[in-house]
Write a protein that holds these residues in place. Structure first.
Motif, PDB file in Angstrom:
ATOM      1  N   HIS A  24      60.112  54.567  21.803  1.00 46.33           N
ATOM      2  CA  HIS A  24      61.226  55.050  20.982  1.00 46.33           C
ATOM      3  C   HIS A  24      62.403  54.071  21.059  1.00 46.33           C
ATOM      4  O   HIS A  24      62.984  53.701  20.036  1.00 46.33           O
ATOM      5  N   LEU A  25      62.749  53.641  22.265  1.00 49.07           N
ATOM      6  CA  LEU A  25      63.877  52.713  22.439  1.00 49.07           C
ATOM      7  C   LEU A  25      63.602  51.359  21.789  1.00 49.07           C
ATOM      8  O   LEU A  25      64.505  50.746  21.218  1.00 49.07           O
ATOM      9  N   LEU A  26      62.361  50.892  21.864  1.00 45.09           N
ATOM     10  CA  LEU A  26      62.006  49.611  21.238  1.00 45.09           C
ATOM     11  C   LEU A  26      62.193  49.662  19.722  1.00 45.09           C
ATOM     12  O   LEU A  26      62.529  48.654  19.102  1.00 45.09           O
ATOM     13  N   GLU A  27      61.990  50.840  19.122  1.00 44.93           N
ATOM     14  CA  GLU A  27      62.200  50.991  17.674  1.00 44.93           C
ATOM     15  C   GLU A  27      63.684  50.969  17.319  1.00 44.93           C
ATOM     16  O   GLU A  27      64.068  50.516  16.253  1.00 44.93           O
ATOM     17  N   ILE A  28      64.533  51.447  18.215  1.00 45.08           N
ATOM     18  CA  ILE A  28      65.970  51.558  17.948  1.00 45.08           C
ATOM     19  C   ILE A  28      66.722  50.262  18.229  1.00 45.08           C
ATOM     20  O   ILE A  28      67.664  49.926  17.527  1.00 45.08           O
ATOM     21  N   TYR A  29      66.321  49.559  19.284  1.00 42.65           N
ATOM     22  CA  TYR A  29      67.054  48.369  19.728  1.00 42.65           C
ATOM     23  C   TYR A  29      66.241  47.100  19.465  1.00 42.65           C
ATOM     24  O   TYR A  29      65.388  46.734  20.272  1.00 42.65           O
ATOM     25  N   PRO A  30      66.528  46.404  18.367  1.00 45.59           N
ATOM     26  CA  PRO A  30      65.757  45.193  18.051  1.00 45.59           C
ATOM     27  C   PRO A  30      65.969  44.051  19.045  1.00 45.59           C
ATOM     28  O   PRO A  30      65.164  43.129  19.103  1.00 45.59           O
ATOM     29  N   GLN A  31      67.038  44.115  19.838  1.00 48.41           N
ATOM     30  CA  GLN A  31      67.297  43.055  20.809  1.00 48.41           C
ATOM     31  C   GLN A  31      66.432  43.192  22.067  1.00 48.41           C
ATOM     32  O   GLN A  31      66.473  42.350  22.953  1.00 48.41           O
ATOM     33  N   MET A  32      65.627  44.257  22.133  1.00 51.54           N
ATOM     34  CA  MET A  32      64.762  44.470  23.298  1.00 51.54           C
ATOM     35  C   MET A  32      63.378  43.896  23.055  1.00 51.54           C
ATOM     36  O   MET A  32      62.890  43.872  21.941  1.00 51.54           O
ATOM     37  N   ASP A  33      62.762  43.462  24.148  1.00 52.71           N
ATOM     38  CA  ASP A  33      61.375  43.026  24.111  1.00 52.71           C
ATOM     39  C   ASP A  33      60.668  43.668  25.293  1.00 52.71           C
ATOM     40  O   ASP A  33      61.250  43.824  26.368  1.00 52.71           O
ATOM     41  N   PHE A  34      59.427  44.035  25.095  1.00 58.35           N
ATOM     42  CA  PHE A  34      58.646  44.752  26.090  1.00 58.35           C
ATOM     43  C   PHE A  34      57.984  43.781  27.067  1.00 58.35           C
ATOM     44  O   PHE A  34      57.357  42.807  26.655  1.00 58.35           O
ATOM     45  N   SER A  35      58.131  44.038  28.349  1.00 60.30           N
ATOM     46  CA  SER A  35      57.489  43.230  29.380  1.00 60.30           C
ATOM     47  C   SER A  35      56.046  43.702  29.538  1.00 60.30           C
ATOM     48  O   SER A  35      55.793  44.791  30.039  1.00 60.30           O
ATOM     49  N   VAL A  36      55.109  42.872  29.078  1.00 57.44           N
ATOM     50  CA  VAL A  36      53.686  43.190  29.198  1.00 57.44           C
ATOM     51  C   VAL A  36      53.251  42.826  30.616  1.00 57.44           C
ATOM     52  O   VAL A  36      53.408  41.684  31.047  1.00 57.44           O
ATOM     53  N   SER A  37      52.740  43.798  31.346  1.00 58.45           N
ATOM     54  CA  SER A  37      52.325  43.581  32.732  1.00 58.45           C
ATOM     55  C   SER A  37      51.019  42.801  32.802  1.00 58.45           C
ATOM     56  O   SER A  37      50.201  42.851  31.882  1.00 58.45           O
ATOM     57  N   ALA A  38      50.844  42.110  33.914  1.00 59.60           N
ATOM     58  CA  ALA A  38      49.585  41.428  34.204  1.00 59.60           C
ATOM     59  C   ALA A  38      48.748  42.341  35.099  1.00 59.60           C
ATOM     60  O   ALA A  38      49.293  43.110  35.887  1.00 59.60           O
ATOM     61  N   THR A  39      47.425  42.253  34.969  1.00 60.54           N
ATOM     62  CA  THR A  39      46.554  43.055  35.816  1.00 60.54           C
ATOM     63  C   THR A  39      45.251  42.326  36.088  1.00 60.54           C
ATOM     64  O   THR A  39      44.847  41.458  35.307  1.00 60.54           O
ATOM     65  N   SER A  40      44.615  42.699  37.187  1.00 60.10           N
ATOM     66  CA  SER A  40      43.311  42.125  37.509  1.00 60.10           C
ATOM     67  C   SER A  40      42.180  43.071  37.110  1.00 60.10           C
ATOM     68  O   SER A  40      41.017  42.751  37.319  1.00 60.10           O
ATOM     69  N   ARG A  41      42.515  44.203  36.516  1.00 68.95           N
ATOM     70  CA  ARG A  41      41.449  45.110  36.096  1.00 68.95           C
ATOM     71  C   ARG A  41      40.944  44.706  34.709  1.00 68.95           C
ATOM     72  O   ARG A  41      41.625  44.017  33.967  1.00 68.95           O
ATOM     73  N   ALA A  42      39.766  45.184  34.386  1.00 70.94           N
ATOM     74  CA  ALA A  42      39.167  44.877  33.080  1.00 70.94           C
ATOM     75  C   ALA A  42      39.842  45.705  31.985  1.00 70.94           C
ATOM     76  O   ALA A  42      40.352  46.804  32.256  1.00 70.94           O
ATOM     77  N   PRO A  43      39.856  45.185  30.752  1.00 73.57           N
ATOM     78  CA  PRO A  43      40.411  45.976  29.634  1.00 73.57           C
ATOM     79  C   PRO A  43      39.640  47.287  29.444  1.00 73.57           C
ATOM     80  O   PRO A  43      38.435  47.336  29.672  1.00 73.57           O
ATOM     81  N   ARG A  44      40.369  48.323  29.033  1.00 77.93           N
ATOM     82  CA  ARG A  44      39.757  49.627  28.745  1.00 77.93           C
ATOM     83  C   ARG A  44      39.841  49.883  27.250  1.00 77.93           C
ATOM     84  O   ARG A  44      40.886  49.639  26.644  1.00 77.93           O
ATOM     85  N   GLY A  45      38.786  50.402  26.686  1.00 81.55           N
ATOM     86  CA  GLY A  45      38.803  50.797  25.270  1.00 81.55           C
ATOM     87  C   GLY A  45      39.242  49.672  24.357  1.00 81.55           C
ATOM     88  O   GLY A  45      38.654  48.599  24.334  1.00 81.55           O
ATOM     89  N   ALA A 177      65.453  64.117  25.651  1.00 83.16           N
ATOM     90  CA  ALA A 177      65.186  62.963  26.510  1.00 83.16           C
ATOM     91  C   ALA A 177      65.452  61.665  25.743  1.00 83.16           C
ATOM     92  O   ALA A 177      66.034  60.727  26.289  1.00 83.16           O
ATOM     93  N   PHE A 178      65.045  61.620  24.466  1.00 85.48           N
ATOM     94  CA  PHE A 178      65.347  60.454  23.628  1.00 85.48           C
ATOM     95  C   PHE A 178      66.851  60.225  23.567  1.00 85.48           C
ATOM     96  O   PHE A 178      67.331  59.108  23.739  1.00 85.48           O
ATOM     97  N   ALA A 179      67.600  61.290  23.297  1.00 90.33           N
ATOM     98  CA  ALA A 179      69.055  61.189  23.154  1.00 90.33           C
ATOM     99  C   ALA A 179      69.700  60.711  24.461  1.00 90.33           C
ATOM    100  O   ALA A 179      70.589  59.855  24.448  1.00 90.33           O
ATOM    101  N   GLU A 180      69.253  61.261  25.576  1.00 93.31           N
ATOM    102  CA  GLU A 180      69.812  60.863  26.882  1.00 93.31           C
ATOM    103  C   GLU A 180      69.478  59.402  27.187  1.00 93.31           C
ATOM    104  O   GLU A 180      70.323  58.650  27.670  1.00 93.31           O
ATOM    105  N   ALA A 181      68.246  58.989  26.893  1.00 91.92           N
ATOM    106  CA  ALA A 181      67.844  57.597  27.128  1.00 91.92           C
ATOM    107  C   ALA A 181      68.679  56.659  26.257  1.00 91.92           C
ATOM    108  O   ALA A 181      69.152  55.619  26.722  1.00 91.92           O
ATOM    109  N   GLU A 182      68.881  57.028  24.981  1.00 91.55           N
ATOM    110  CA  GLU A 182      69.702  56.212  24.084  1.00 91.55           C
ATOM    111  C   GLU A 182      71.126  56.084  24.626  1.00 91.55           C
ATOM    112  O   GLU A 182      71.732  55.015  24.572  1.00 91.55           O
ATOM    113  N   LYS A 183      71.652  57.174  25.162  1.00 93.77           N
ATOM    114  CA  LYS A 183      73.026  57.185  25.687  1.00 93.77           C
ATOM    115  C   LYS A 183      73.174  56.241  26.882  1.00 93.77           C
ATOM    116  O   LYS A 183      74.073  55.406  26.909  1.00 93.77           O
TER     117      LYS A 183
END
Length: 195
Positions: A24-45, A177-183
């Protein structure tokens, strides 16, 4: 690694609604970018490399640890690592982005320690253990045994989180929760201080 930008850290037990709030926050704030985590597990689905996670073999992950290429990491289960690539953080900051993390509770505490006042750390929790259990059951993705393990882990994570986050947000009603997070995020982005 030089600390040149802001970061927002969201942590929560499984089923508390953290990923929904982060998206939700990523849709509202274009200046944000999501940190994609690294993992040693295999992809699921349908998981894709570089979108859902950066996938590495266990040996590749161990080499990255030895070479200091990770901001933080944790061995969640034996041989199953999760962490944050320094190169991704540097890339996003060089693009002028505010980084948003969706990480487990220990990862959230570790990232906050590294970034200090340049980071806002938010812990999301369900209103009760029973509500959390109901959410996990309604997902219909885990066995009852797995759900009970997640619920027990959630209780210990919630206890561990007390006093370690800038803000605790109870996700009882998603729109509230969306409203509080935005605030809290809006206040942090405008002047770097939470309310």
């Amino acid at each position: 690694m030089e600390n040149t930008g802001k970061a927002i850290i969201f942590s929560a037990p499984s089923g508390a609604g953290k990923s929904t709030i982060v998206h939700h926050l990523l849709e509202i704030y274009p200046q944000m970018d999501f940190s994609v985590s690294a993992t040693s597990r295999a992809p699921r689905g349908e998981e894709r490399n570089g979108v859902d996670y950066w996938f590495f073999s266990e040996q590749e992950f161990r080499t990255m640890i030895e070479e200091g290429k990770l901001l933080e990491y944790e061995e969640v289960y034996p041989g199953s690592f999760y962490g944050t690539l320094k190169s991704e953080i540097e890339r996003m900051w060089s693009e002028g982005k505010v980084i948003i993390f969706d990480v487990d509770v220990k990862g959230g505490v570790n990232v906050k320690k590294i970034f200090g006042d340049n980071a806002l750390s938010v812990f999301i929790q369900a209103p009760s253990v029973e509500v959390l259990r109901q959410r996990l059951v309604s997902r219909n993705t885990d066995s009852m045994e797995a759900i009970e393990k997640r619920v027990a882990k959630a209780a210990s994570e919630t206890e561990y989180a007390q006093g370690k986050f800038d803000c605790i947000l109870v996700n009882d009603d998603l729109q509230m929760a969306f409203a509080e997070a935005e605030k809290v995020v809006g206040a942090f982005l405008s002047d770097g201080e939470t309310e």
